[in-house]
Every structure is written in structure tokens, then in C-alpha cells.
Design an enzyme around this catalytic site. Structure first.
Site, PDB file in Angstrom:
ATOM      1  N   ASP A  39      36.949   9.501 -15.081  1.00  0.00           N
ATOM      2  CA  ASP A  39      35.823  10.371 -14.790  1.00  0.00           C
ATOM      3  C   ASP A  39      34.981  10.509 -16.047  1.00  0.00           C
ATOM      4  OD1 ASP A  39      36.543  13.163 -16.169  1.00  0.00           O
ATOM      5  OD2 ASP A  39      38.385  12.453 -15.175  1.00  0.00           O
ATOM      6  N   ASP A 128      34.703  20.973  -9.369  1.00  0.00           N
ATOM      7  CA  ASP A 128      35.412  21.189 -10.635  1.00  0.00           C
ATOM      8  C   ASP A 128      35.350  22.675 -10.933  1.00  0.00           C
ATOM      9  OD1 ASP A 128      36.308  21.436 -13.218  1.00  0.00           O
ATOM     10  OD2 ASP A 128      34.931  19.960 -14.096  1.00  0.00           O
ATOM     11  N   GLU A 130      37.404  25.595 -13.129  1.00  0.00           N
ATOM     12  CA  GLU A 130      38.419  25.702 -14.175  1.00  0.00           C
ATOM     13  C   GLU A 130      38.001  26.760 -15.178  1.00  0.00           C
ATOM     14  OE1 GLU A 130      38.205  22.592 -17.159  1.00  0.00           O
ATOM     15  OE2 GLU A 130      36.930  21.425 -15.781  1.00  0.00           O
TER      16      GLU A 130
END
Length: 709
Positions: A39, A128, A130
Site C-alpha cells: 500500500d 483506514d 486508526e
């Protein structure tokens, strides 16, 4: 905020060694399983994609957006460059959940590269979420919060769901969630309910390993693992948890399956459409997932159903390698005949795939109908019955009389079934249903016990049955007989002595019937013998007293077998059904003794010549006092001149009115006996009355006289 984020914005893997600047050496290891990938974001703007391919990378994720304010300047070149060398690629969005809503950021993501198509080359979009990359900072006067964005677990959970549902509505797929277990547990509270989202977990073991560590509790497995931020690949190094074919399926159509068959099945009460086939979520073939079934009925009403496709289908596993637990075989109840259209859809977390539609003409579907109208009792002198009424129609064959089955549980708990033909006239049923009038039932069931009965009825059809309900009824007992034990006496006859018990008895439920009477006699030796009689003798006094008809008296003759005390007990036995029992009429005792010896007298003896023959004539009388109406024997004993003695038996059956008058008896009790003789000399004649009563005390000497011849 766009300016504050800088040209690259937040980097995936906020606590990774690369992002934290803790890189000491470039990694060179990869897990020994799965398909390798990477990624990247703006911070890897100069990726040599052919080199990455040559190193073994077969997929790539590229940062597309962040919040609702940032798009990566490198997105297009990275997205196209990875595809140009043959990689399957996808886009990810870095969430800033305290900046705007999940729906807002999902829309922003899709507008800026986060779309998806089932071309087999596009991986599903990624969320994503986090550690807050701006924790503790104030940007443009806005405090960006702590590592959990100053949001509660419930708020963060709701935000993720809002983002995911919006993505599914926009792209047809739920996004894959990128996170690490530590942050997820700390900030979301590790909730359940996210198992439908594919998981991309971040965990950096620091050395060669196949262990991704502990996963959040919503997931038993992961789809991707970010195992390194320091190589061997550019950006972050990732592995797909499966083979290349499963990665292609993950990128392609979300589900696969087959609608194998549509048929009609029945049980004893209903009809069902049976649908069979198989369905698999290609992104998670190790999990059994739902299949959606829509049923459009004969009046064009559509109803949806969802079943878990987890039935055993080894043929599917053998053909495609998806595992054996992806079959479906389910029944959907229907209530009307006609044409049904059934469509099946395979469901996955990333979308649905139509498996096709089938039509079926279902006949004889309607279950029988009916009613259990009444439960009553009918009482007559000789019968007590349950009466069941109602109606039953088999709608699969309404022109024919059907059956109603009745199950009767008696007071002892024993259940008996009865089949009743429902063919009696019920015009009301015909008017209400339009199926005709001859569908009624009216059933009588004779009973043998009093108490509570539980009755359930069923309409019986060609294909299945319908419960019409249950009813209870309590049936009372009939009263016991009435009666009286009048007397007991001894009846003497020659050679016999019987007890005679007299009385009366009748059944108040059936007064016209003569009922049984049982008499039990206990003899002096302790034996107890029962004898049955019928109370069928005329007793007009009884009939007048109770206002009844019929013969109800009894006179029971009972043998004896010796002297002593006898006790006779009498019981009236009912003839009506369900009587509460027999009636004890009582007991009486009587003493049976030896009777007196006969009475008698020797009136005279003499010599009489009959036809030239000399005879000794003896005259007199004798009778047995116990049986005075009967003639009893008389024995004549003659002692001859030579000393010999000879006995002769006669019957005292000559009329003796004087004796009868004297003793107040009847019958013939005189005797006049002739015994031929030839010797000359002196004779002695003695006569004896012989007892004939059963228990006579013996014989009696009537007298002795002598004469000369």
C-alpha cells in the site's frame, strides 16, 4: 485543514516503525503463505511498479482521500501505474471521524477515487481508521482531540457503521476496514457486529513470522495483513490471506451460486415451496453466508425470506473449492393454490448476485377447514354418550365428503381415535363457504367411565390435516341401585336344606329393567361363595311405594353344606351405564341346626290272609317334623319264631286325616304294611320312622308289638 495536512496528509499505519521514524534496516522477509502486495500514498510518489511486480507483489492499495478535505496528488498515477503492470488495485480513505460524518466522508471518498466495479481488477474500497494523526493539535483554531478523536466508543462505532452503509449504497459493497487491534479495542470498545466487513489488520512482528497476532473480537479471520512498514515492498508490505484465485474473486463479483430446484412438499398440516441450491461469498468463502429468496404469490404479493446457506454440499466444494457448507435447502409455507414465482439472490458483504427465478404451479395447497362446534353428553337409561358436532371440508377435493378424526382421552388417560365421515347436511356451512352443504358431522360415542373427557378433532384432507380444536366435558355418574334385604330363612325339603334370602332392588336410572343381585354366603367352614340372581319377581308393594313398573323382587335359594352359622350378604348390581357402584343391601346370619327325629306310632299288628297267604300286618303313622308335607319311609323289623330278624322298607303314604288334624300338618303319613309269613309261633314287630330332612337328627322307633301265629 487541507493546508495543515500537507501534501501527503496522514500516513497509513500511524504507529508503524516507518511513520514513527524508527526504521533501522530495510525489511526483506515475507510471510510464507498468501499473495504479496503493498500500500502506498503520496509519500511513495516514485514507485517502480515493475520492480514491485518482479519482487512478487500482485496487488496494491493507494491512498485516495482523507477526511473531506484532502485528495492525494499521487493517486491517479499510482492507481494506474500498479494496474499497468498487472496488479489488482484498490483505493483507501484515511478517516478523520471527528471532522465530519461517516456518510459525508464516504461520499467524498467515492467522488475522489473510492468507487468499485466488478471488473476483476478493482479491489473493494478500504476505510483506514486508526490512531488520530493530529492528536493533541489545534488546527485553524480547532482542537483535533486525543488518539480516539475525543469520541466515545459508541460514537466511533456509529460513525464506522454510517460510513460503511453509505459505501454499500454507493458502490454495492461494504468497505474493508483497516485498523490495528490495539486502537480498535481502546477506542471503539471492541464491539461485535462488524464480521460482515473484511478485515485488514496492521501488526508488525519485527521479524519473519506468519502470526498476525490477536484480532478484534468481531473477526475470526482476516483478509489482509499489513506485516511491515519497512519493506521489502515500497510503502507498507501486505499479504492476502488466500490464494490468487480467491483474491480475484474478492475483486470481482461479490458472490456466486445456483438456484437448483423449486418443488412442492407437504407435511400433515401445510404445503411448502422447497428451494434448493448453493451460495458463497467470494470474498469470504470460508464463511457460510445468506441467500435471499423472494416469493411472488398467485395474487402478485411478493414476500422476502433470508436463509443461511450452510447445508452440506460436497459437490460444490469438489467443483469449485469453496468448502462444503454453502448449500441451501429450505421450505417456505404457502396457503393458496396457483402459480408462484420464486427468485434467489446470493448475498455477500460486498453485494448480491441474482441466481435466477423459477415458477411453479401449486395445486391442492389450501389445508382442510372446519369447526368443532359442540361437545355434549346424551343420557338414556341404557347408554351415556358424548355427542360431537361440527363440519370439515377438504378444499383440495371439496366435492367429496371428507373425514373428521376425533381423539377422546377418557378419565383414566387412555386415548381412543374415531374416524367420522363429514357428510351430514349443514346448509349454513354451504352458504358460508360455497363448498356445498353435506360436510357436517354429528357423532355419538358411548362411554364406560364417568369423569372428565378431553376431545380433539381434526379435519382430514387428501394431503394434510387441520386441527379443529379441543374441548373438555365432565360426565357425571348415574346413581347406584336402591334395594332392601328383607329376610333370610331355611327352606327344608327331603334331602335338601337351602338358605332363602329375600328382598328387592332396582336401578333408579332404568327402573323398567330387572337388575342382578349378587349374594355371597360364608359357610361355617369359612368358604365364601357368590351366586348371581335376578331381581325379577313381582313386588307390587315396591312399585306402589316408588311409582315404578317392572318386577324387582328377589328370593335367592342358596345351598348349604353342613350345620352351623351362615352369613349371607346381598348386593344390588346396576344395569345403567356409569353407575357410581353397586349397593350393599346388608348381611344376615342364620343358624342351621340338626332337625328333630320323626314322630310316629305303631297302632297295631296282626295276621291277615291275602289270597290264601298269611301276612303280618303293621299299621300306624309317622312324619318328619322338618318336612311335614312329605311322606317319609317307615322301616318294619320282624323277629321270627326261629329268632331270625328281617327288615322291610315301606313309605308312610296312607291318608291319615286324624294325624293331620292332631298335628296340624298336611300330606299322607299313615302306613299299613304286609309281610308274608309261613312259620308258626311268636312274632315281634317293630316300626321306625325314617328322617328325610337334610340335617335330621336320626330315625325314631314308632313302637313294638308281639303276636302269635
Amino acid at each position: 485543514m487541507r493546508a495543515a495536512a500537507g501534501p501527503g496528509g496522514a500516513q497509513m499505519g500511524q504507529r508503524s516503525p516507518r511513520v514513527q521514524g524508527a526504521v533501522t534496516a530495510q525489511g526483506s522477509w515475507t510471510p510464507t503463505f498468501g499473495i504479496q502486495g503493498l500500500d502506498v500514498s503520496y509519500y511513495q510518489a516514485g514507485v517502480d511498479w515493475q520492480q514491485q511486480w518482479n519482487m512478487g507483489a500482485r496487488f496494491a492499495y493507494v491512498k485516495a482521500s482523507e477526511g473531506n478535505y484532502y485528495t492525494s496528488p499521487s493517486y491517479s498515477s499510482q492507481y494506474q501505474g500498479s494496474r499497468a503492470v498487472g496488479m489488482i488495485r484498490g483505493a483507501y480513505h484515511f478517516a478523520i471521524p471527528n471532522w465530519s460524518s461517516g456518510a459525508d466522508q464516504a461520499n467524498y471518498f467515492v467522488q475522489n477515487g473510492g468507487g468499485w466495479s466488478s471488473d476483476g481488477a478493482t479491489l473493494p474500497p478500504v476505510l483506514d481508521i486508526e490512531f488520530n494523526p493530529y492528536a493533541g493539535q489545534t488546527i485553524n483554531g480547532v482542537y483535533m482531540g486525543n488518539t480516539c478523536y475525543d469520541m466515545s466508543p459508541a460514537q466511533l462505532t456509529s460513525w464506522v457503521q454510517n460510513f460503511g452503509n453509505t459505501m454499500r449504497s454507493l458502490t454495492g459493497r461494504l468497505p474493508m476496514i483497516y485498523t490495528n487491534t490495539s486502537w480498535w479495542k481502546q477506542c471503539t470498545g471492541d464491539p461485535a457486529g462488524f464480521g460482515d466487513y473484511p478485515l485488514w489488520v496492521a501488526s508488525y512482528p519485527g521479524g519473519p513470522s506468519n502470526d498476525a497476532g490477536i484480532l478484534p473480537s468481531s473477526w475470526a479471520n482476516y483478509s489482509m495483513w499489513q506485516y511491515s512498514s519497512t519493506g521489502p515492498f515500497s510503502g507498507d508490505s501486505d499479504v492476502w490471506n488466500g490464494d490468487y484465485a480467491s483474491l480475484q474473486r474478492f475483486a470481482g463479483n461479490p458472490a456466486r451460486g445456483s438456484f437448483d430446484s423449486l418443488s412442492l412438499v407437504r407435511d400433515t398440516t401445510s404445503a411448502y415451496l422447497r428451494v434448493t441450491g448453493w451460495s458463497v461469498d467470494l470474498s469470504r468463502p470460508w464463511v457460510s453466508t445468506p441467500v435471499n429468496i423472494s416469493v411472488t404469490d398467485p395474487v402478485n404479493v411478493t414476500t422476502g425470506y433470508s436463509f443461511l446457506a450452510n447445508a452440506y454440499r460436497p459437490d460444490v466444494d469438489q467443483a469449485f473449492g469453496y468448502g462444503p457448507a454453502h448449500g441451501f435447502d429450505n421450505n417456505i409455507q404457502i396457503t393458496a393454490s396457483g402459480t408462484y414465482k420464486v427468485c434467489a439472490t446470493a448475498v455477500s458483504v460486498n453485494g448480491t448476485v441474482d441466481l435466477g427465478c423459477k415458477s411453479f404451479q401449486a395445486n391442492g395447497v389450501e389445508p382442510p377447514i372446519g369447526s368443532f362446534d359442540t361437545l355434549g353428553q346424551v343420557r338414556a337409561p341404557d347408554d351415556v354418550s358424548l355427542r360431537l358436532t361440527g363440519w370439515a371440508i377438504d378444499r383440495a377435493n371439496p366435492q367429496t365428503a371428507s373425514f373428521a378424526d376425533a381423539y377422546v382421552t377418557d378419565p383414566s388417560g387412555q386415548t381412543t381415535g374415531y374416524r367420522i365421515t363429514a357428510n351430514t347436511s349443514r346448509p349454513d356451512v354451504g352458504s358460508a363457504t360455497g363448498y356445498g352443504s353435506n360436510h357436517g358431522f354429528d357423532k355419538s360415542i358411548s362411554l364406560s367411565k364417568a369423569g372428565t373427557y378431553h376431545v380433539c378433532t381434526y379435519a382430514i384432507g387428501q394431503y394434510y390435516n387441520t386441527a379443529l380444536g379441543c374441548k373438555d366435558i365432565t360426565v357425571g355418574s348415574n346413581p347406584p341401585p336402591k334395594g332392601y334385604y328383607d329376610s333370610i330363612r331355611i327352606s327344608q325339603a327331603p334331602g335338601a336344606a337351602n338358605l332363602v334370602a329375600t328382598g328387592w332392588a332396582f336401578d333408579p336410572t332404568n327402573t323398567a329393567a330387572s337388575i342382578p343381585v349378587h349374594v355371597y354366603v360364608q359357610a361355617p367352614d369359612g368358604s365364601n361363595v357368590g351366586t348371581a340372581f335376578t331381581a325379577n319377581q313381582s313386588r307390587p308393594d315396591l312399585n306402589n311405594a316408588f311409582g315404578i313398573t317392572g318386577n324387582h323382587g328377589f328370593s335367592a335359594s342358596l345351598p348349604t353344606k353342613g350345620t352351623g352359622t351362615y352369613t349371607a350378604c346381598a348386593y344390588a348390581i346396576p344395569v345403567a351405564p356409569l353407575a357410581s357402584g353397586n349397593t350393599a343391601l346388608g348381611c344376615m346370619s342364620i343358624q342351621v341346626s340338626n332337625t328333630p327325629v320323626p314322630a310316629g306310632y305303631l297302632d297295631s299288628v296282626g295276621v291277615a290272609s291275602v289270597s290264601g297267604q298269611a301276612n303280618i300286618r303293621a299299621t300306624g303313622w309317622t312324619y318328619d317334623p322338618a318336612v311335614p308335607g312329605s311322606s317319609n319311609p317307615v322301616h318294619v323289623y320282624i323277629t321270627y319264631p326261629d329268632g331270625s330278624r328281617q327288615g322291610y322298607a315301606f313309605t308312610a303314604n296312607v291318608s291319615r286325616a286324624d294325624v293331620n288334624n292332631a298335628f296340624g300338618i298336611t300330606g299322607n303319613h299313615g302306613y299299613s304294611t304286609l309281610v308274608p309269613v309261613t312259620q308258626r309261633g311268636r312274632y315281634t314287630v317293630c316300626t321306625y320312622g325314617i328322617g328325610i330332612a337334610q340335617y335330621s337328627s336320626g330315625n325314631a322307633l314308632a313302637g313294638c308289638q308281639s303276636l302269635n301265629y
